[in-house]
Design a protein around this motif. Sequence first.
Motif, mmCIF file in Angstrom:
data_model
loop_
_atom_site.group_PDB
_atom_site.id
_atom_site.type_symbol
_atom_site.label_atom_id
_atom_site.label_comp_id
_atom_site.label_asym_id
_atom_site.label_seq_id
_atom_site.Cartn_x
_atom_site.Cartn_y
_atom_site.Cartn_z
ATOM 1 N N LYS A 159 0.836 -1.200 0.000
ATOM 2 C CA LYS A 159 0.000 0.000 0.000
ATOM 3 C C LYS A 159 0.877 1.259 0.000
ATOM 4 C CE LYS A 159 -4.117 1.884 0.517
ATOM 5 N NZ LYS A 159 -5.038 1.981 -0.571
ATOM 6 N N LEU A 160 2.033 1.203 0.682
ATOM 7 C CA LEU A 160 2.925 2.356 0.745
ATOM 8 C C LEU A 160 3.632 2.609 -0.582
ATOM 9 C CD1 LEU A 160 4.637 1.972 4.231
ATOM 10 C CD2 LEU A 160 2.914 3.634 3.567
ATOM 11 N N VAL A 161 3.965 1.566 -1.310
ATOM 12 C CA VAL A 161 4.751 1.750 -2.524
ATOM 13 C C VAL A 161 3.905 1.785 -3.787
ATOM 14 C CG1 VAL A 161 6.861 0.797 -1.550
ATOM 15 C CG2 VAL A 161 5.294 -0.716 -2.725
ATOM 16 N N ASP A 162 2.627 1.429 -3.708
ATOM 17 C CA ASP A 162 1.758 1.529 -4.878
ATOM 18 C C ASP A 162 1.674 2.982 -5.314
ATOM 19 O OD1 ASP A 162 1.268 -1.151 -4.882
ATOM 20 O OD2 ASP A 162 -0.712 -1.018 -3.971
ATOM 21 N N GLY A 163 1.440 3.198 -6.606
ATOM 22 C CA GLY A 163 1.399 4.550 -7.134
ATOM 23 C C GLY A 163 0.201 5.338 -6.658
ATOM 24 N N LEU A 164 0.453 6.546 -6.197
ATOM 25 C CA LEU A 164 -0.612 7.474 -5.843
ATOM 26 C C LEU A 164 -0.896 8.284 -7.095
ATOM 27 C CD1 LEU A 164 0.707 8.514 -2.325
ATOM 28 C CD2 LEU A 164 -1.089 6.876 -2.851
ATOM 29 N N THR A 165 -2.083 8.118 -7.657
ATOM 30 C CA THR A 165 -2.424 8.699 -8.954
ATOM 31 C C THR A 165 -3.454 9.810 -8.804
ATOM 32 O OG1 THR A 165 -4.285 7.219 -9.413
ATOM 33 C CG2 THR A 165 -2.078 6.391 -9.945
ATOM 34 N N SER A 166 -3.998 10.241 -9.929
ATOM 35 C CA SER A 166 -5.056 11.257 -9.901
ATOM 36 C C SER A 166 -6.378 10.674 -9.434
ATOM 37 C CB SER A 166 -5.225 11.883 -11.289
ATOM 38 O OG SER A 166 -5.570 10.882 -12.228
ATOM 39 N N ASP A 167 -6.454 9.348 -9.291
ATOM 40 C CA ASP A 167 -7.653 8.690 -8.773
ATOM 41 C C ASP A 167 -7.653 8.806 -7.250
ATOM 42 O OD1 ASP A 167 -9.723 7.062 -7.965
ATOM 43 O OD2 ASP A 167 -8.900 5.229 -8.842
ATOM 44 N N PRO A 168 -8.620 9.539 -6.661
ATOM 45 C CA PRO A 168 -8.647 9.713 -5.209
ATOM 46 C C PRO A 168 -8.643 8.402 -4.421
ATOM 47 C CG PRO A 168 -10.197 11.201 -6.249
ATOM 48 C CD PRO A 168 -9.694 10.269 -7.326
ATOM 49 N N GLN A 169 -9.141 7.319 -5.008
ATOM 50 C CA GLN A 169 -9.158 6.030 -4.313
ATOM 51 C C GLN A 169 -7.748 5.535 -3.989
ATOM 52 O OE1 GLN A 169 -11.755 4.302 -3.036
ATOM 53 N NE2 GLN A 169 -12.928 6.122 -3.562
ATOM 54 N N ASN A 200 -6.704 6.036 2.720
ATOM 55 C CA ASN A 200 -6.015 5.213 3.723
ATOM 56 C C ASN A 200 -4.572 4.904 3.346
ATOM 57 O OD1 ASN A 200 -8.249 5.007 5.519
ATOM 58 N ND2 ASN A 200 -9.165 3.561 4.090
ATOM 59 N N SER A 201 -3.916 5.824 2.649
ATOM 60 C CA SER A 201 -2.517 5.657 2.258
ATOM 61 C C SER A 201 -1.649 6.647 3.009
ATOM 62 C CB SER A 201 -2.347 5.906 0.754
ATOM 63 O OG SER A 201 -3.010 4.930 0.013
ATOM 64 N N SER A 202 -0.380 6.342 3.065
ATOM 65 C CA SER A 202 0.598 7.238 3.663
ATOM 66 C C SER A 202 1.607 7.620 2.593
ATOM 67 C CB SER A 202 1.334 6.553 4.816
ATOM 68 O OG SER A 202 0.440 6.227 5.845
ATOM 69 N N LEU A 203 1.826 8.894 2.424
ATOM 70 C CA LEU A 203 2.841 9.367 1.482
ATOM 71 C C LEU A 203 4.148 9.491 2.254
ATOM 72 C CD1 LEU A 203 3.743 10.447 -1.253
ATOM 73 C CD2 LEU A 203 2.940 12.706 -0.533
ATOM 74 N N VAL A 204 5.063 8.572 2.001
ATOM 75 C CA VAL A 204 6.340 8.586 2.709
ATOM 76 C C VAL A 204 7.519 8.830 1.778
ATOM 77 C CG1 VAL A 204 5.560 7.159 4.637
ATOM 78 C CG2 VAL A 204 6.530 6.064 2.628
ATOM 79 N N SER A 205 7.275 8.777 0.470
ATOM 80 C CA SER A 205 8.357 8.981 -0.494
ATOM 81 C C SER A 205 7.785 9.550 -1.784
ATOM 82 C CB SER A 205 9.058 7.654 -0.790
ATOM 83 O OG SER A 205 9.956 7.797 -1.873
ATOM 84 N N VAL A 206 8.507 10.463 -2.379
ATOM 85 C CA VAL A 206 8.068 11.046 -3.645
ATOM 86 C C VAL A 206 8.006 9.987 -4.736
ATOM 87 C CG1 VAL A 206 10.369 11.738 -4.456
ATOM 88 C CG2 VAL A 206 8.363 13.065 -5.123
ATOM 89 N N SER A 207 8.722 8.888 -4.568
ATOM 90 C CA SER A 207 8.698 7.826 -5.577
ATOM 91 C C SER A 207 7.338 7.127 -5.654
ATOM 92 C CB SER A 207 9.802 6.797 -5.301
ATOM 93 O OG SER A 207 9.572 6.146 -4.076
ATOM 94 N N GLN A 208 6.473 7.342 -4.661
ATOM 95 C CA GLN A 208 5.123 6.776 -4.694
ATOM 96 C C GLN A 208 4.219 7.513 -5.662
ATOM 97 O OE1 GLN A 208 5.122 6.881 -0.090
ATOM 98 N NE2 GLN A 208 3.248 5.867 -0.720
ATOM 99 N N PRO A 252 3.033 10.814 -12.169
ATOM 100 C CA PRO A 252 2.891 12.207 -12.632
ATOM 101 C C PRO A 252 1.481 12.763 -12.388
ATOM 102 C CG PRO A 252 4.200 10.979 -14.201
ATOM 103 C CD PRO A 252 3.675 9.974 -13.190
ATOM 104 N N SER A 253 0.449 11.947 -12.625
ATOM 105 C CA SER A 253 -0.917 12.434 -12.398
ATOM 106 C C SER A 253 -1.195 12.611 -10.900
ATOM 107 C CB SER A 253 -1.952 11.492 -13.022
ATOM 108 O OG SER A 253 -1.942 10.225 -12.390
ATOM 109 N N GLY A 254 -0.568 11.789 -10.070
ATOM 110 C CA GLY A 254 -0.708 11.929 -8.623
ATOM 111 C C GLY A 254 -0.063 13.208 -8.128
ATOM 112 N N LEU A 255 1.095 13.551 -8.679
ATOM 113 C CA LEU A 255 1.764 14.805 -8.319
ATOM 114 C C LEU A 255 0.903 15.993 -8.736
ATOM 115 C CD1 LEU A 255 4.195 16.333 -7.212
ATOM 116 C CD2 LEU A 255 5.274 16.082 -9.465
#
Length: 115
Positions: free
Chosen positions: A9-19, A23-31, A34-37
């Motif tokens: 869950k921590l390393v999966d990509g955080l995208t433009s999809d709010p889902q 319940n995620s934690s952003l601990v690294s910019v590598s997560q 581009p759409s998540g940023l």
Amino acid sequence: MSDNQKMSKLVDGLTSDPQTWSNSSLVSVSQLTPSGLELLIKTAFDMRSLVRTKGGDDSLKHRVLASIFFEASTRTSCSFQTAMMRLGGTVIHVDAGTGGNSSSKKGENVSDTIK
């Protein structure tokens, strides 16, 4: 949830999809994808606009942010507390560094502290 699932869950990509942020934690910019940023920056601009126009809101009313700092970081700690309060929430701060107010000095681990 197993430790492997938590780490996934921590390393999966955080995208433009709010889902993907739920319940995620952003601990690294590598997560961030581009759409998540892009979503993160848009949200930051939206929050700044909210604060400038209304001073905040109650979207986090009845929510509590628990922050644990192992090293002194006054600006970061104050920024987190200010943001939470502007959104109607409250903050519990634990200074876990040397000389802090946690039981880590007595050997208690972080898992026990946050229970």
